[in-house]
Design an enzyme around this catalytic site. Structure first.
Site, PDB file in Angstrom:
ATOM      1  N   LEU A  21       0.879  -1.174   0.000  1.00 32.53           N
ATOM      2  CA  LEU A  21       0.000   0.000   0.000  1.00 32.53           C
ATOM      3  C   LEU A  21       0.913   1.220   0.000  1.00 32.53           C
ATOM      4  O   LEU A  21       2.005   1.191   0.593  1.00 32.53           O
ATOM      5  CB  LEU A  21      -0.898   0.014   1.241  1.00 32.53           C
ATOM      6  CG  LEU A  21      -2.000  -1.054   1.312  1.00 32.53           C
ATOM      7  CD1 LEU A  21      -2.733  -0.991   2.645  1.00 32.53           C
ATOM      8  CD2 LEU A  21      -2.988  -0.901   0.151  1.00 32.53           C
ATOM      9  N   ASP A  22       0.466   2.304  -0.617  1.00 36.26           N
ATOM     10  CA  ASP A  22       1.246   3.541  -0.613  1.00 36.26           C
ATOM     11  C   ASP A  22       1.406   4.051   0.813  1.00 36.26           C
ATOM     12  O   ASP A  22       0.577   3.743   1.680  1.00 36.26           O
ATOM     13  CB  ASP A  22       0.533   4.636  -1.432  1.00 36.26           C
ATOM     14  CG  ASP A  22       0.392   4.259  -2.891  1.00 36.26           C
ATOM     15  OD1 ASP A  22       1.176   3.420  -3.370  1.00 36.26           O
ATOM     16  OD2 ASP A  22      -0.520   4.807  -3.542  1.00 36.26           O
ATOM     17  N   ILE A  23       2.387   4.903   0.991  1.00 40.03           N
ATOM     18  CA  ILE A  23       2.664   5.431   2.352  1.00 40.03           C
ATOM     19  C   ILE A  23       1.422   6.095   2.966  1.00 40.03           C
ATOM     20  O   ILE A  23       1.151   5.945   4.157  1.00 40.03           O
ATOM     21  CB  ILE A  23       3.889   6.388   2.327  1.00 40.03           C
ATOM     22  CG1 ILE A  23       4.261   6.853   3.739  1.00 40.03           C
ATOM     23  CG2 ILE A  23       3.679   7.574   1.401  1.00 40.03           C
ATOM     24  CD1 ILE A  23       5.613   7.513   3.847  1.00 40.03           C
ATOM     25  N   LYS A  63      -5.361   5.411  -7.575  1.00 40.24           N
ATOM     26  CA  LYS A  63      -5.100   6.841  -7.825  1.00 40.24           C
ATOM     27  C   LYS A  63      -5.036   7.107  -9.334  1.00 40.24           C
ATOM     28  O   LYS A  63      -5.551   8.124  -9.824  1.00 40.24           O
ATOM     29  CB  LYS A  63      -3.795   7.262  -7.148  1.00 40.24           C
ATOM     30  CG  LYS A  63      -3.899   7.257  -5.628  1.00 40.24           C
ATOM     31  CD  LYS A  63      -2.566   7.561  -4.970  1.00 40.24           C
ATOM     32  CE  LYS A  63      -2.682   7.421  -3.462  1.00 40.24           C
ATOM     33  NZ  LYS A  63      -1.386   7.345  -2.795  1.00 40.24           N
TER      34      LYS A  63
END
Ligand code: URA
Length: 232
Positions: A101-103, A188
């Site tokens: 998962l992205d930060i 995104k």
């Protein structure tokens, strides 16, 4: 049977060289006999440490990822592994996230030291279900549901269109999105494609595992997991 120093160090209780001290400071029993010799041999199931069974040989963890943590073993910044007890961090083979998962993304992420399971759940062929709650900068255009379901969205830099995805509108700026792929920054990029922007992203579900009742940063061990019983 394995040597006790190998067994304990692989599970992160102590390093091999620390085993002697560990056996002095902790009550380690093999078949109910206290042991002090690091080279003693034992089966995993016959060992107790301070009256508790050893951590399982293969481990599967569900974590509710907070924002600000990185899904990487070697990066500057706060690593997701720092949310786990030191013992789990010291295991060998290492525990790794199943996908990333992205930060700034929060929510459900699985971690395991089982390479086969990790491979299965990240394989593009397996169509593993992921459900995201997405907060958007601008209201939906209105055609996103059909567009994402069409299987015709070709993101920048990709050779093939995305597989069909299911969008459920909660409010004009809040949606649930179900996808079966895990391309880089996929959610995104999907909304960038529709000229919108994701301002908050939370994964509600990964392969049937949900974090609804869990505090941010909390984790739980998935007991007795095996690939068949979870249909993984
Ligand atoms: N899609 C994204 O854009 N980011 C994530 O972290 C997960 C899915």
């Amino acid at each position: 049977m394995k040597r006790l120093d190998a067994l304990l160090s692989n599970l992160g209780y102590c390093s091999r060289s620390e085993t002697k001290l560990f056996l002095k400071q902790n009550e380690v029993l093999i078949k109910n006999q206290r042991v002090f010799n690091p080279t003693s041999k034992a089966n995993h199931c016959d060992v107790l440490v301070n009256n508790e069974a050893l951590d399982s040989e293969k481990i599967l963890i569900l974590l509710n990822k907070p924002s600000g943590y990185i899904c990487s073993h070697n990066d500057a910044g706060k690593l997701i592994y720092s949310l786990l007890p030191r013992r789990y961090q010291n295991r060998n083979p290492k525990i790794s996230t199943i996908g990333r998962l992205d930060i700034d993304t929060t929510g459900a992420i699985l971690l395991t030291d089982d390479g086969e399971l990790n491979h299965k759940l990240t394989s593009p062929k397996k169509d593993v279900k992921k459900v995201y709650e997405v907060s958007l900068e601008k209201p939906l255009n209105g055609d996103e549901k059909e567009l994402f379901a069409s299987g015709k969205v070709l993101l920048n830099g990709e050779e093939k269109p995305l597989k069909p995805a299911i969008l459920k509108e909660i409010t004009p700026t809040l949606v649930h999105l179900e996808i079966v792929e895990g391309k880089y920054h996929q959610v995104k990029r999907m909304f960038a494609y529709t000229k919108n922007r994701v301002i908050k992203l939370h994964r509600l579900e990964f392969s049937g595992f949900r974090v609804d009742e869990m505090e941010e940063g909390a984790f739980k061990i998935i007991d007795d997991f095996n690939i068949k019983s979870y249909n993984l």
